[in-house]
Design a protein around this motif. Structure first.
Motif, PDB file in Angstrom:
ATOM      1  N   ARG A 119      57.134   7.887  39.030  1.00 15.45           N
ATOM      2  CA  ARG A 119      59.004   7.650  39.201  1.00 15.45           C
ATOM      3  C   ARG A 119      59.349   7.337  40.580  1.00 15.45           C
ATOM      4  N   ALA A 120      58.564   7.908  41.540  1.00 14.58           N
ATOM      5  CA  ALA A 120      58.972   7.950  42.825  1.00 14.58           C
ATOM      6  C   ALA A 120      58.666   6.663  43.237  1.00 14.58           C
ATOM      7  N   THR A 121      57.282   6.247  42.842  1.00 14.50           N
ATOM      8  CA  THR A 121      56.724   4.930  43.243  1.00 14.50           C
ATOM      9  C   THR A 121      57.614   3.604  42.587  1.00 14.50           C
ATOM     10  N   LEU A 122      58.004   3.785  41.465  1.00 15.29           N
ATOM     11  CA  LEU A 122      58.772   2.867  40.774  1.00 15.29           C
ATOM     12  C   LEU A 122      60.084   2.632  41.391  1.00 15.29           C
ATOM     13  N   TRP A 123      60.638   3.738  42.043  1.00 11.31           N
ATOM     14  CA  TRP A 123      61.889   3.609  42.846  1.00 11.31           C
ATOM     15  C   TRP A 123      61.815   2.838  44.220  1.00 11.31           C
ATOM     16  N   VAL A 124      60.661   3.245  44.614  1.00 16.28           N
ATOM     17  CA  VAL A 124      60.282   2.343  45.937  1.00 16.28           C
ATOM     18  C   VAL A 124      60.232   1.045  46.029  1.00 16.28           C
ATOM     19  N   GLU A 125      59.341   0.821  44.789  1.00 17.57           N
ATOM     20  CA  GLU A 125      59.081  -0.641  44.701  1.00 17.57           C
ATOM     21  C   GLU A 125      60.161  -1.442  43.998  1.00 17.57           C
ATOM     22  N   GLN A 126      61.208  -0.649  43.700  1.00 18.75           N
ATOM     23  CA  GLN A 126      62.642  -1.351  43.405  1.00 18.75           C
ATOM     24  C   GLN A 126      63.601  -1.448  44.454  1.00 18.75           C
ATOM     25  N   ASP A 127      63.219  -1.134  45.703  1.00 13.57           N
ATOM     26  CA  ASP A 127      63.935  -1.145  46.816  1.00 13.57           C
ATOM     27  C   ASP A 127      65.192   0.038  46.793  1.00 13.57           C
ATOM     28  N   ILE A 128      64.918   0.932  45.989  1.00 11.60           N
ATOM     29  CA  ILE A 128      66.124   2.147  45.854  1.00 11.60           C
ATOM     30  C   ILE A 128      66.219   2.532  47.097  1.00 11.60           C
ATOM     31  N   ASN A 129      67.479   2.992  47.546  1.00 16.63           N
ATOM     32  CA  ASN A 129      67.619   3.765  48.771  1.00 16.63           C
ATOM     33  C   ASN A 129      66.702   4.896  49.025  1.00 16.63           C
ATOM     34  N   LEU A 130      66.126   4.972  50.087  1.00 17.59           N
ATOM     35  CA  LEU A 130      65.093   6.183  50.072  1.00 17.59           C
ATOM     36  C   LEU A 130      65.640   7.533  50.505  1.00 17.59           C
ATOM     37  N   PHE A 131      66.721   7.551  51.002  1.00 17.37           N
ATOM     38  CA  PHE A 131      67.560   9.022  51.004  1.00 17.37           C
ATOM     39  C   PHE A 131      67.992   9.315  49.678  1.00 17.37           C
ATOM     40  N   ALA A 132      68.309   8.368  48.585  1.00 16.70           N
ATOM     41  CA  ALA A 132      68.818   8.571  47.379  1.00 16.70           C
ATOM     42  C   ALA A 132      67.500   9.249  46.672  1.00 16.70           C
ATOM     43  N   ILE A 133      66.265   8.597  46.867  1.00 17.10           N
ATOM     44  CA  ILE A 133      64.982   8.841  46.244  1.00 17.10           C
ATOM     45  C   ILE A 133      64.544  10.282  46.611  1.00 17.10           C
ATOM     46  N   ALA A 134      64.936  10.722  47.836  1.00 15.34           N
ATOM     47  CA  ALA A 134      64.476  12.073  48.493  1.00 15.34           C
ATOM     48  C   ALA A 134      65.386  12.814  47.842  1.00 15.34           C
ATOM     49  N   GLU A 135      66.782  12.859  47.754  1.00 11.31           N
ATOM     50  CA  GLU A 135      67.792  13.714  46.965  1.00 11.31           C
ATOM     51  C   GLU A 135      67.278  14.108  45.602  1.00 11.31           C
ATOM     52  N   GLU A 136      67.177  13.097  44.760  1.00 11.68           N
ATOM     53  CA  GLU A 136      67.006  13.110  43.536  1.00 11.68           C
ATOM     54  C   GLU A 136      65.753  13.721  43.244  1.00 11.68           C
ATOM     55  N   MET A 137      64.797  13.768  44.049  1.00  9.38           N
ATOM     56  CA  MET A 137      63.218  14.221  43.778  1.00  9.38           C
ATOM     57  C   MET A 137      63.374  15.599  44.331  1.00  9.38           C
ATOM     58  N   GLY A 138      64.373  15.964  45.029  1.00 10.21           N
ATOM     59  CA  GLY A 138      64.273  17.223  45.930  1.00 10.21           C
ATOM     60  C   GLY A 138      63.486  17.583  47.028  1.00 10.21           C
ATOM     61  N   TRP A 139      63.418  16.659  47.858  1.00  6.12           N
ATOM     62  CA  TRP A 139      62.766  16.495  49.032  1.00  6.12           C
ATOM     63  C   TRP A 139      63.491  16.867  50.137  1.00  6.12           C
ATOM     64  N   SER A 140      63.362  17.420  51.173  1.00 14.39           N
ATOM     65  CA  SER A 140      64.375  17.897  52.309  1.00 14.39           C
ATOM     66  C   SER A 140      64.462  16.853  53.202  1.00 14.39           C
ATOM     67  N   ASP A 141      63.291  15.660  53.330  1.00 15.41           N
ATOM     68  CA  ASP A 141      63.654  14.645  54.162  1.00 15.41           C
ATOM     69  C   ASP A 141      62.679  13.431  53.550  1.00 15.41           C
ATOM     70  N   LEU A 142      62.475  12.504  54.282  1.00 16.47           N
ATOM     71  CA  LEU A 142      61.824  11.205  53.973  1.00 16.47           C
ATOM     72  C   LEU A 142      60.295  11.305  54.275  1.00 16.47           C
ATOM     73  N   GLN A 143      59.887  12.446  54.695  1.00 16.74           N
ATOM     74  CA  GLN A 143      58.300  12.683  55.319  1.00 16.74           C
ATOM     75  C   GLN A 143      57.509  12.397  53.863  1.00 16.74           C
ATOM     76  N   MET A 144      57.685  12.936  52.952  1.00 14.85           N
ATOM     77  CA  MET A 144      56.979  12.627  51.637  1.00 14.85           C
ATOM     78  C   MET A 144      56.869  11.435  51.215  1.00 14.85           C
ATOM     79  N   LEU A 145      58.045  10.621  51.342  1.00 10.49           N
ATOM     80  CA  LEU A 145      58.254   9.340  50.933  1.00 10.49           C
ATOM     81  C   LEU A 145      57.385   8.400  51.878  1.00 10.49           C
ATOM     82  N   LYS A 146      57.311   8.794  53.161  1.00  7.13           N
ATOM     83  CA  LYS A 146      56.721   8.020  54.249  1.00  7.13           C
ATOM     84  C   LYS A 146      55.189   8.172  53.902  1.00  7.13           C
ATOM     85  N   GLU A 147      54.533   9.281  53.828  1.00 10.32           N
ATOM     86  CA  GLU A 147      53.309   9.724  53.713  1.00 10.32           C
ATOM     87  C   GLU A 147      52.670   9.230  52.315  1.00 10.32           C
ATOM     88  N   VAL A 148      53.479   9.313  51.129  1.00  9.83           N
ATOM     89  CA  VAL A 148      52.756   9.069  50.003  1.00  9.83           C
ATOM     90  C   VAL A 148      52.999   7.805  49.397  1.00  9.83           C
TER      91      VAL A 148
END
Length: 165
Positions: A119-148
């Motif tokens: 789900r997260a990968t699909l959102w990233v590939e669709q250029d969804i706002n990274l802050f919105a993805i982190a919020e929806e996934m329940g991550w405290s910051d963008l570190q998980m998105l950056k690393e993975v």
């Protein structure tokens, strides 16, 4: 789980009262786990996992069509006042779902965590706002998105940065 990136624990913890049909949201405020042989309902994994997620009209219509409002948990086994056992859900319900998807659509069998990553990968590939993805996934910051997930393909990066324009 695929549509919104929720974990099994979070999904099984959803109660009918957590759903706001007017605002089209679901409040994630509890998780269901199995520890030492018992099913435990508690807060999610961390404070950032307590969140309100936006859901589609189609999701809400589906919930209304299959769920009896008198039951507490959206997904339940025999006792509608008790959540589904996550181990049983994973080993039987989710496994059967993935087996069926593999058989009918030739989709790779994924475990629940891989589904969340998908789900997260699909959102990233669709250029969804990274802050919105982190919020929806329940991550405290963008570190998980950056690393993975933060390794877009070179052509995607070129396009995003408008290098050839």
């Amino acid at each position: 789980m695929l549509s919104y990136g929720t974990t099994i624990s979070e999904t099984l913890g959803i109660q009918y009262d957590d759903i706001d049909f007017e605002d089209k949201t679901i409040h994630i405020s509890r998780g269901v786990t199995r520890t030492t042989g018992a099913v435990v309902v508690d807060k999610p994994k961390n404070k950032h996992r307590v969140r309100t997620i936006a859901v589609s009209e189609a999701t809400l219509k589906h919930i209304e069509s299959v769920h009896d409002k008198k039951y507490t948990y959206l997904i339940h086994e025999d006792d509608p006042e008790q959540p589904y056992d996550p181990q049983h859900f994973r080993n039987h319900v989710f496994k059967k779902f993935m087996d069926d998807m593999h058989k009918t659509l030739n989709i790779k069998k994924l475990n629940p965590h891989e589904l969340r990553h998908t789900r997260a990968t699909l959102w990233v590939e669709q250029d969804i706002n990274l802050f919105a993805i982190a919020e929806e996934m329940g991550w405290s910051d963008l570190q998980m998105l950056k690393e993975v997930y933060g390794h877009p393909k070179l052509e995607k990066l070129r396009s995003m940065l408008k290098i050839d324009e």
